[in-house]
Design an enzyme around this catalytic site. Structure first.
Site, PDB file in Angstrom:
ATOM      1  CB  ALA A  47     -11.045  -7.586   5.582  1.00 17.97           C
ATOM      2  CE  LYS A  48      -6.233 -11.048   4.020  1.00 19.20           C
ATOM      3  NZ  LYS A  48      -6.229 -12.274   4.858  1.00 19.20           N
ATOM      4  CG  ASP A  49      -6.482  -1.562   6.210  1.00 23.42           C
ATOM      5  OD1 ASP A  49      -5.554  -1.975   5.490  1.00 23.42           O
ATOM      6  OD2 ASP A  49      -7.122  -0.525   5.974  1.00 23.42           O
ATOM      7  CB  VAL A  52      -1.681  -5.570   8.827  1.00 27.47           C
ATOM      8  CG1 VAL A  52      -0.406  -4.762   9.053  1.00 27.47           C
ATOM      9  CG2 VAL A  52      -1.502  -6.528   7.650  1.00 27.47           C
TER      10      VAL A  52
END
Length: 346
Positions: A47-49, A52
């Site tokens: 989910a960090k895509d 960022v």
């Protein structure tokens, strides 16, 4: 909206629109619907895509970063990988500070994308050797930019703009409860804020680790660093209170331990074919604790935040599980051993 079947212009164009998958075998003896939002199917496997990509695109648009800049972040690994992927695609340098519990797989993957990875000791957040302090120090050098996911509101905004609307549409506006891990709290609170905006009756359940300070802060409003203890699960819990932790959009929090989280992740892989990460196991373990109180009319969504390939040396490794007391004996003795076949030569 971009046509999902058209050619992508870059790897970052593949971020988002992850599938919502109905769970059929893991929820046992229940009469409600349970689905998983599988964020490990983002191109950077978490989910960090979203976080960022959203935050750095904003920073570029506002002139906060320019070509040749170094982007710096303190990360348990997932944000670091997404950051390294974004920087590789867009031509920026990248430095990520990590803690000792960050898996070797994550570190190797970040370095493969060209990131500088700085391992830091497990110390209090205010210690100058902590991964927070080191990241801040590196970011104070010229032409550097600190992503600062714990305290930049862009973290939650990314999920308000993308994850929340996707879940709302994928459930045909029928979601009734949302269960999500609490780490930096951007995914949890950004998604929750959107879901509450379209239906205030959706129950938001945050999942915390034993040894983290978040649940006590949620329950009492008190930040008590004295209760912080070491735990093994990655991407879950905190020893600080992130600015993205918005108590007003969460209905309750539940804590789970390292062992039940690891075992739940392994069960998810074997029973649903979904290879998810350690914190995803924590979310499933939390659901298991609460499922008896859910209603026939419920449609519960569990957010699985990253891919299990990042934990092959940990929760998906029998030796590591046994060493940490999570398995009492090799799984080959717990399960029916495959029958050896004799091959006749004709």
């Amino acid at each position: 909206m971009m046509n999902n079947h058209s050619e992508k212009q870059s790897i970052t164009d593949c971020i988002g629109q992850t599938p919502l998958i109905r769970l059929r075998r893991v929820p046992k003896n229940v009469n409600h619907a349970v689905s998983a939002k599988v964020e490990g199917l983002n191109p950077g496997h978490s989910a960090k895509d979203r976080t960022v990509n959203f935050m750095l695109n904003q920073a570029v648009a506002k002139g906060k970063i320019r070509p040749g800049y170094r982007i710096v972040e303190a990360s348990s690994g997932n944000t670091g990988y997404s950051l390294a992927m974004w920087c590789a695609r867009n031509g920026y340098q990248c430095t990520v500070t990590v803690t000792p519990k960050t898996s070797k797989e994550k570190i190797n993957m970040m370095r493969a994308l060209g990131a500088e990875v700085i391992p830091c000791p497990s110390v209090e957040a205010i210690d100058p050797r902590s991964y927070y302090s080191v990241a801040k120090r590196v970011s104070n050098t010229p032409n550097s930019y600190y992503l600062n996911q714990n305290f930049d509101s862009g973290n939650a905004a990314a999920h308000f703009e993308t994850t929340g609307p996707e879940i709302w549409e994928q459930t045909n506006k029928g979601i009734t409860r949302f269960i999500c891990a609490a780490g930096t709290c951007g995914t949890l609170c950004g998604t929750a804020k959107y879901l509450k905006s379209v239906n205030p009756n959706i129950e938001i359940i945050g999942v915390d680790a034993y040894g983290s300070v978040l649940k006590k802060y949620f329950d009492t409003g008190e930040f008590d660093p004295s209760i912080a203890e070491k735990y093994k699960v990655e991407g879950l819990g905190k020893a600080i209170i992130p600015k993205n932790f918005d108590r007003t959009v969460i209905d309750r929090m539940i804590q789970v331990n390292d062992k039940e989280s690891a075992l739940a992740a392994r069960r998810l892989a074997k029973e649903e074919g979904i290879m998810a990460g350690y914190s995803s196991g924590a979310v499933l373990a939390a659901y298991d604790k609460l499922k008896s109180e859910f209603l026939t009319s419920d449609h519960i969504v569990l957010l699985f935040s990253d891919h299990g390939s990042r934990y092959l040396g940990k929760i998906y490794n029998d030796e590591w599980m046994i060493k940490n007391g999570f398995l009492e004996e090799p799984s080959s003795q717990n399960e029916a051993a495959p029958q050896k076949r004799s091959l006749a030569i004709v």
